[in-house]
Motif scaffolding. Structure first.
Motif, short mmCIF file in Angstrom:
data_model
loop_
_atom_site.label_atom_id
_atom_site.label_comp_id
_atom_site.label_asym_id
_atom_site.label_seq_id
_atom_site.Cartn_x
_atom_site.Cartn_y
_atom_site.Cartn_z
N ASN A 145 0.78 -1.05 0.03
CA ASN A 145 -0.12 -0.10 0.14
C ASN A 145 0.70 1.28 0.03
N VAL A 146 2.22 1.14 0.40
CA VAL A 146 2.96 2.51 0.45
C VAL A 146 3.98 2.37 -0.61
N GLY A 147 3.75 1.24 -1.76
CA GLY A 147 4.48 1.14 -2.88
C GLY A 147 5.86 0.28 -2.67
N LEU A 148 5.82 -0.47 -1.75
CA LEU A 148 7.02 -1.51 -1.35
C LEU A 148 6.76 -2.68 -1.57
N GLY A 149 5.81 -3.48 -2.51
CA GLY A 149 5.63 -4.62 -2.69
C GLY A 149 6.67 -5.36 -3.12
N ASP A 150 7.86 -4.78 -3.79
CA ASP A 150 8.84 -5.54 -4.46
C ASP A 150 10.18 -5.43 -3.40
N ARG A 151 9.86 -4.95 -2.22
CA ARG A 151 11.07 -4.68 -1.31
C ARG A 151 10.80 -5.49 -0.15
N LEU A 200 2.87 10.75 -0.03
CA LEU A 200 2.24 9.56 0.58
C LEU A 200 1.21 10.01 1.56
N LEU A 201 1.56 10.98 2.63
CA LEU A 201 0.50 11.11 3.58
C LEU A 201 -0.51 11.69 3.04
N GLU A 252 -2.56 8.48 -6.09
CA GLU A 252 -2.65 7.06 -6.09
C GLU A 252 -1.49 6.56 -5.20
N LEU A 253 -2.00 5.49 -4.15
CA LEU A 253 -0.83 4.82 -3.31
C LEU A 253 -0.26 3.62 -4.30
#
Length: 254
Positions: A145-151, A200-201, A252-253
């Protein structure tokens, strides 16, 4: 961003307020000298609000943050969170409130250096006693949800400063808290990366999260919808901020 109005009094509390603070005071003794870090602060914050707290050094910003984050208790006055007077709670009760109702994002990230992003994000769920399978699912979702699905498997030293702050934000949100408390969240970031965190916030706020932002930087504060100005432990004035409409793709998140 243009300020629409300035008011010398706090927004009146309503029966639906998430936070209601009345005549909050905090006294410290420095040797024989009595110091009032907070001196009669009253304010209310509604669910879904986005509020910034500003003031010079020694104004009471950090003390107010500690009070609202249930990290400290007042000398006098009341603090109601979802209708409960948490200013009277024991240390164990305050710990429960912090774990379930409040998400913290700090200037220094406060990540565990030897474990990966997934493990860092799921820490509040470990303390809450959630099963391994469930907490892994929720922490993975929070990171995506914060853009780190690949980390997920990366450790903090393998991430940029902005990515580390995103991990800290995912950790703060993993328990679906009532309040996201961000203390100088861009303080250790360059301008471009800081702007990314503020976007993001903004996106999190537009999803319905209640955010309290503590900052000494006026441009950062003006991302909020309302700014509370403190001076010498007192609420000096509040300021309502006009925000331009953003296109969906801008917020968009992920």
């Amino acid at each position: 961003m243009e300020a629409l109005a300035t008011d010398e009094t706090p927004t009146p509390a309503t029966e639906h307020s998430l936070i209601e603070v009345n005549d909050l005071k905090k006294r410290y003794m420095m040797g024989s000298q009595e110091v009032w870090a907070l001196d009669g602060v009253s304010l209310s914050i509604e669910e879904g609000d986005y509020v910034a707290v500003m003031g010079p050094s020694g104004s009471g910003k950090s003390t107010l943050m500690n009070m609202l984050g249930c990290l400290d208790t007042p000398t006098s006055g009341t603090y109601h969170l979802r209708g409960e007077d948490v200013s009277t709670f024991s240390d164990n009760e305050l710990a429960e409130i912090r774990n379930h109702e409040i998400g913290f994002v700090f200037q220094t990230f406060n990540l565990l250096p030897r474990v990966n992003c997934l493990r860092n994000a799921e820490l509040p769920l470990i303390y809450a006693g959630m099963s391994k399978r469930d907490r892994r699912e929720r922490a993975t979702e929070a990171l995506r949800n914060v853009g780190l699905g690949d980390r997920l498997d990366h450790r903090p030293n393998e991430l940029s400063g902005g990515q580390r702050q995103r991990v800290a934000t995912a950790r703060a949100l993993v328990n679906d808290p009532s309040l996201l408390l961000a203390d100088e969240p861009t303080g250790n970031l360059d301008t471009e990366t800081g702007d990314e965190i503020m976007q993001l916030l903004e996106a999190l706020h537009r999803q319905g999260n209640t955010i309290l932002l503590v900052t000494h930087e006026e441009p950062i504060a003006h991302h909020a919808r309302r700014i509370i100005h403190l001076r010498d432990g007192k609420l000096e004035h509040t300021e309502t901020v006009d925000q331009p409409a953003l296109a969906d793709e801008e917020i968009e998140l992920g």
